[in-house]
Design a protein around this motif. Structure first.
Motif, PDB file in Angstrom:
ATOM      1  N   GLY A 407       0.809  -1.210   0.000  1.00 56.17           N
ATOM      2  CA  GLY A 407       0.000   0.000   0.000  1.00 56.17           C
ATOM      3  C   GLY A 407       0.843   1.260   0.000  1.00 56.17           C
ATOM      4  O   GLY A 407       0.535   2.242  -0.688  1.00 56.17           O
ATOM      5  N   LYS A 408       1.926   1.230   0.758  1.00 56.86           N
ATOM      6  CA  LYS A 408       2.805   2.395   0.821  1.00 56.86           C
ATOM      7  C   LYS A 408       3.490   2.625  -0.526  1.00 56.86           C
ATOM      8  O   LYS A 408       3.593   3.770  -0.996  1.00 56.86           O
ATOM      9  N   LEU A 409       3.964   1.546  -1.159  1.00 54.77           N
ATOM     10  CA  LEU A 409       4.611   1.697  -2.467  1.00 54.77           C
ATOM     11  C   LEU A 409       3.621   2.198  -3.508  1.00 54.77           C
ATOM     12  O   LEU A 409       3.953   3.054  -4.342  1.00 54.77           O
ATOM     13  N   ARG A 410       2.398   1.703  -3.458  1.00 56.97           N
ATOM     14  CA  ARG A 410       1.388   2.166  -4.414  1.00 56.97           C
ATOM     15  C   ARG A 410       1.131   3.659  -4.242  1.00 56.97           C
ATOM     16  O   ARG A 410       1.004   4.401  -5.219  1.00 56.97           O
ATOM     17  N   HIS A 411       1.088   4.103  -2.991  1.00 54.66           N
ATOM     18  CA  HIS A 411       0.863   5.516  -2.718  1.00 54.66           C
ATOM     19  C   HIS A 411       2.015   6.359  -3.275  1.00 54.66           C
ATOM     20  O   HIS A 411       1.794   7.420  -3.877  1.00 54.66           O
ATOM     21  N   ILE A 412       3.242   5.882  -3.083  1.00 56.38           N
ATOM     22  CA  ILE A 412       4.412   6.592  -3.603  1.00 56.38           C
ATOM     23  C   ILE A 412       4.288   6.773  -5.113  1.00 56.38           C
ATOM     24  O   ILE A 412       4.434   7.877  -5.651  1.00 56.38           O
ATOM     25  N   LEU A 413       4.025   5.661  -5.804  1.00 61.10           N
ATOM     26  CA  LEU A 413       4.022   5.694  -7.268  1.00 61.10           C
ATOM     27  C   LEU A 413       2.823   6.461  -7.811  1.00 61.10           C
ATOM     28  O   LEU A 413       2.908   7.090  -8.873  1.00 61.10           O
ATOM     29  N   SER A 414       1.707   6.412  -7.099  1.00 65.98           N
ATOM     30  CA  SER A 414       0.520   7.122  -7.561  1.00 65.98           C
ATOM     31  C   SER A 414       0.738   8.621  -7.605  1.00 65.98           C
ATOM     32  O   SER A 414       0.082   9.338  -8.362  1.00 65.98           O
ATOM     33  N   LEU A 432       0.714  -3.783  -8.876  1.00 66.47           N
ATOM     34  CA  LEU A 432       0.515  -3.831  -7.424  1.00 66.47           C
ATOM     35  C   LEU A 432      -0.946  -4.087  -7.068  1.00 66.47           C
ATOM     36  O   LEU A 432      -1.247  -4.657  -6.007  1.00 66.47           O
ATOM     37  N   ASP A 433      -1.868  -3.666  -7.943  1.00 58.65           N
ATOM     38  CA  ASP A 433      -3.298  -3.874  -7.711  1.00 58.65           C
ATOM     39  C   ASP A 433      -3.769  -5.273  -8.100  1.00 58.65           C
ATOM     40  O   ASP A 433      -4.908  -5.647  -7.807  1.00 58.65           O
TER      41      ASP A 433
END
Length: 626
Positions: A407-414, A432-433
């Motif tokens: 979740g943290k990595l997805r937030h970074i990339l988003s 990631l999804d």
């Protein structure tokens, strides 16, 4: 302890090494080519030495120039990073012969593990399980064809000197073997100067598991647990994590013990990685995990190991190279939480992942805080050149659990802004999804199996457009804050606005309120909008001329600057749809250009060895007449 360190590399890894060296009080020397004169690693080091033209073969791969730079600056050690000369035993020996410290394993260890066939034989004798296959000296087409038949299809052809996904081909049927072998050998010869291959049985439910090992000159060898690198595209890793999902303690102990035996078998010193392939058809089991190869260097994905162990692997490299004992014993090492890394490449997923080059007008990682790390060798305003690997950055997230780390990595990339250079951030967000990945049940074939489902839409979403309309309407001007945006009233609101993002005018209704949680910047008559790793520059529409016409149908156009390494047709030759015409090599990748339909070749302007620019017309296929 080393006093002055020359880094025989560039980009992200050079910046990474400089960071640790500086913290240890070690002076640093960078080397650079023409293309890298203004690069971040050059400006980050204490000194920098120019070593030649932009092509790596004339600069970063010329060992004599690098050793001369070390002598010139008074450096007492050389760190090779990864890639380039990092696993070249002759270069390592030359560094030692010059009276310098080599920050890496002994040349004999590199040689022992550098050729995959010899390495497999050595591992077999050390009691390390190896993948069934053929690694004999008879390299005739006839023998290799017969061995492939004996192993049973599908088989994997691998260059014995290969690495990084180069010189590897999966072959599903006997009819495809000869062509795949030829392509593999050509790529291996160009990349490694050695076209010998080995064959391996293709594992149908493969997981790529690797173990970080470390040795010193005093006979100590430890492991720092495993990483899962199964998410790959064309054998190139995209996402890596540590520890491996689904790894129980018994299996972990078995695979890590095998990795330590492998390192001890070659009297290993420094950082290394033992790579295994696991048959995960029934989960991870110790009796279904096989040795693939050893990388006798630091790996691109080393940060995830650092995050879960709290160890600075570059610091360990420098201490071991200086003759010190390993800083920790095996019983002092443990796993803390979960870490995951994504490689952000300058490539266009919508166009077959063709490399993208150009200036990074926008390059901004907005996310920050604990457990967030970015390793990069570029910054806003840097140029992505066609001469080197297209990796822009690595984004790493560390948290208590795998779910939280994802979740943290997805937030970074988003929230990552990269523009206008095309990149794979949106593709990684989609990965990631993916439900299978989130469940930890992925194999190395997951990306290929998902196909176009992971490719983000090139077009801005409606939310993109509405956000741009709100920003550009003149009613409110955004001011970026930590938590979002503030606004001030400065004009009468409009009800609709005409926007353009490169595909012509589009009328968009202006929302009454700020329509999203997206990141947005106002830049003149443009809005820079980022959502799920995709960044668009959307402008107010202005009528313009029609511009140049595109190449006529049938024109075979270079998708990027590169070198023609094969020409399979001649002027006037009849060809069929899908037939290979030429092969272009660019940014360390081969790109086959094929006939769009049945026809005849005309206007052939290149030959093998020709250097071409982007959008150059290489030849034309005239349609066949009825």
């Amino acid at each position: 302890m080393i006093q002055k360190l020359l880094i025989a590399n560039r980009g992200e890894i050079a910046c990474r090494i400089i960071r640790t060296a500086r913290a240890m009080g070690i002076a640093t020397v960078a080397v650079y080519s023409d293309a890298d004169a203004k690069a971040l690693h050059v400006r980050s080091a204490d000194e920098a030495v120019h070593i030649g033209p932009s092509p790596a073969a004339e600069s970063y791969l010329v060992g004599a120039k690098i050793i001369a730079a070390a002598k010139q600056t008074g450096a007492d050690a050389i760190h090779p990073g990864y890639g380039f000369l990092s696993e070249n035993s002759d270069f390592a020996q030359a560094v030692l012969d010059a009276g310098l410290i080599w920050v890496g394993p002994k040349p004999s260890s590199i040689r022992a593990m550098g050729l995959k066939d010899a390495a497999k034989q050595l591992m077999r004798s050390a009691g390390v399980p190896v993948t069934p296959g053929y690694d004999g000296s008879d390299q005739s087409v006839e023998r290799l064809t017969a061995e492939a038949e004996a192993i049973g299809y599908p088989v994997l052809i691998k260059a014995v000197a290969g690495g990084g996904g180069k010189g590897m081909r999966k072959v599903d049927a006997p009819a495809d073997f000869a062509a795949s072998l030829e392509s593999c050998r050509r790529e291996a010869k160009a990349s490694f100067g050695n076209d010998e291959v080995l064959l391996e049985k293709w594992i149908t439910s493969p997981r790529h598991i690797e173990v970080q090992v470390f040795g010193d000159a005093h006979g100590n060898v430890v492991h720092l647990f495993e990483r899962d690198c199964s998410l790959q595209r064309r054998h190139q890793k995209v996402i890596e994590e540590a520890p491996a999902p689904g790894m129980d303690e018994a299996t972990r102990e078995a695979i890590c013990a095998a990795a330590v035996r492998a390192a001890k078998a070659v009297d290993y010193e420094g950082a290394g990685t033992i790579e295994f392939i696991a048959d995960a058809s029934e989960g991870l089991r110790a009796d279904r995990i096989f040795f693939m190869e050893m990388n006798t260097r630091l790996q691109v994905e080393h940060p995830v190991t650092e995050e879960i162990t709290g160890v600075d692997l570059v610091e360990w490299q420098l201490r071991v190279a200086s003759g010190e004992v390993l800083p920790k014993r095996q019983d002092e090492l443990s796993i803390n939480g979960w870490a995951i890394e994504a490689r952000i490449y300058a490539e266009d997923p919508a166009k077959g992942f063709l490399p993208s080059i150009g200036r990074l007008d926008r390059f901004d990682f907005h996310a920050s805080g604990g457990g967030v790390r970015f390793d990069t060798g570029v910054e806003q305003g840097s140029d992505i050149s066609p001469f080197y690997d297209p990796m822009i950055a690595k984004a790493i997230a560390h948290s208590e659990t795998r779910e939280l780390a994802i979740g943290k990595l997805r937030h970074i990339l988003s929230e990552t802004e990269i523009y206008p250079v095309k990149n794979n951030a949106g593709f990684v967000v989609a990965l990631l999804d993916d439900e299978t990945f989130q469940d930890g049940d992925m194999t190395t074939g997951l990306i290929a199996a998902r196909g176009d489902a992971l490719i983000p839409d090139e077009h801005p979403s409606q939310t993109h457009l509405e956000t741009a309309a709100y920003v550009l309407s003149g009613s409110e001007t955004p001011t970026k804050t930590v938590g979002g945006f503030g606004f001030r009233l400065n004009a009468t609101p409009q009800r609709a606005i005409t926007l353009d993002w490169g595909a012509g005018p589009q009328v968009v209704d202006i929302p009454e309120r700020w329509p999203s949680e997206l990141y947005a910047d106002h830049e003149g008559d443009a809005a820079i909008i980022t959502e799920a790793g995709r960044t668009h520059r959307i402008t107010l529409y202005q009528a313009r001329g029609t511009g140049q016409a595109s190449a006529a149908d049938g024109a075979i156009i270079a998708p990027m600057p590169g070198k023609v390494i094969a020409v399979d047709v001649s002027e006037g030759q009849a060809v069929t749809a899908g037939q290979r015409l030429l092969v272009l090599e660019a940014m360390k990748m081969e790109h086959a250009l094929t006939a769009p339909f049945d026809g005849t070749v005309s206007g052939l302007t290149v030959e093998q060895g020709s250097q071409v620019q982007v959008e150059a017309v290489l030849c034309v296929v005239e349609p066949a007449t009825e």
